[in-house]
Design an enzyme around this catalytic site. Structure first.
Site: not given
Ligand code: EPU
Length: 335
Positions: A236, A161, A331
């Site tokens: 995010s 990012r 972000e």
């Molecule tokens: N999780 C929770 N609770 C929540 C949210 C997430 O327990 O409320 C856990 C999920 O269960 C999972 C882990 O956290 O085990 C990761 O969650 P998720 O797969 O939803 O991905 P993220 O790390 O929260 C990142 C990116 C997203 C992207 C997703 C999928 C960043 C800041 N965000 O989110 O990007 O879509 O991975 O690759 O890196 C964005 O940048 O706007 C965005 C949506």
């Protein structure tokens, strides 16, 4: 160039924040931008898709809205095609168009809000792919003297990012064109992300096409991320923090369920999980809230101000720091 006076920016930022610009300038070509800079100097704000910003006040001055369209093939061989996209092209529409032509590379990045021109700024990423994986070059104009620039992938210095546009060149450029390399055959399918795998299993597909990956990504995103046309948001709100291996080991010992991922240096921690542990998921005060299905996403239920969303983000940052000793970083860009 179209000029609008005292214009609300509500429809031009995905958070749906109702702040005004003294003047909103729509620039539809590189020449119009050059011409603008020559006569007016730096605008108060350069606006792309408005998908990664939080407006906390009216913009006193000019907002330059980059509205350059077009998709042009600039190189092609048997395996690859390079397409140059106008910065104002909507990202997801561009992704769907490439898939319709049979080109691979952008499928994992389906349904990300925003425009092509701002994709390199924060190196958009999802489901195991980042923009840097397909990026060839970008072109634009330096605000200070109106001179053109072209940057290669190495020049942009992509990180998680992150890019030169969030550091040394922050606020100094207008990106007008982004060139991406897509595959015509032997597509590089990335389907090892847990949620993608289980969706593919559901439809019994073991060797997915880029279009099938895109359909699955769209389904996953729709199931847990709010649609900005219905509930204002900027994806995010925070980055996933990167901690040292030692810190990660300590966190895993204390919180066995904490999701961690290998990063370039150390370990990336799922901020959404931490925020949920702190009890913020689904929180709402007036119209500012934390999304019910993804705690990393802050939302505007209708009439929240940027300051209310910002205040909420500060409370979350403080709480996470107190409980986990982790400093979250936004972000999105605060304006
Ligand atoms: N999780 C929770 N609770 C929540 C949210 C997430 O327990 O409320 C856990 C999920 O269960 C999972 C882990 O956290 O085990 C990761 O969650 P998720 O797969 O939803 O991905 P993220 O790390 O929260 C990142 C990116 C997203 C992207 C997703 C999928 C960043 C800041 N965000 O989110 O990007 O879509 O991975 O690759 O890196 C964005 O940048 O706007 C965005 C949506």
């Amino acid at each position: 160039m179209i000029v609008q006076i005292n214009q609300s920016l509500k429809k031009l930022n995905t958070f749906g924040i109702d702040q005004k610009a003294s003047r909103l300038i729509w620039a539809q070509s590189k020449e119009e931008i050059e011409n603008y800079l020559l006569h007016h100097g730096a605008p108060a704000l350069v606006l792309g898709g408005g998908s990664n910003m939080l407006l906390t006040k009216d913009v006193e001055g000019d907002v330059l809205k980059v509205d350059i369209h077009g998709r042009e093939v600039v190189f092609e061989d048997d395996d690859y095609i390079h397409i140059s996209f106008g910065a104002g092209e909507n990202w997801h529409e561009a992704v769907l168009w490439t898939l319709m032509q049979g080109f691979g590379g952008l499928e994992n990045l389906s349904l990300i809000p925003g425009n092509c021109g701002t994709a390199p700024v924060q190196n958009i990423g999802a489901y195991g792919v980042e923009l840097q994986d397909v990026f060839v070059s970008c072109e634009g104009i330096l605000i200070a003297d109106g001179s053109p620039f072209k940057l290669s992938k190495e020049d942009v210095r992509f990180g998680y990012r992150n890019s030169i546009f969030k550091n040394e060149w922050k606020g100094k450029t207008v990106i007008t064109q982004v060139t991406l390399q897509l595959t015509k055959r032997n597509h590089r399918i990335i389907a090892d992300y847990g949620a993608i795998k289980s969706e593919l299993d559901k439809i019994d597909v073991s060797e997915p096409t880029p279009k099938q990956i895109s359909d699955v990504v769209v389904a996953i995103r729709k199931s847990k991320l709010p649609d900005p046309s219905k509930i204002g948001n900027s994806g995010s709100f925070f980055k996933n923090p990167i901690v040292t291996e030692v810190q990660a080991t300590e966190l895993i010992k204390n919180y066995p369920g904490i999701p961690t991922y290998t990063a370039e240096s150390g370990k990336k921690i799922a901020a959404g999980w931490i925020i949920e542990q702190c009890g913020w998921k689904g929180f709402r005060k007036k119209d500012a809230g934390v999304h019910k299905k993804q705690a990393l996403v802050l939302v505007n239920y209708g009439n929240a101000t940027g300051s209310e969303i910002h205040a909420l983000s500060q409370r979350i940052i403080e709480d996470v720091y107190t409980r986990f000793g982790i400093q979250l970083e936004p972000e999105v860009n605060l304006i």
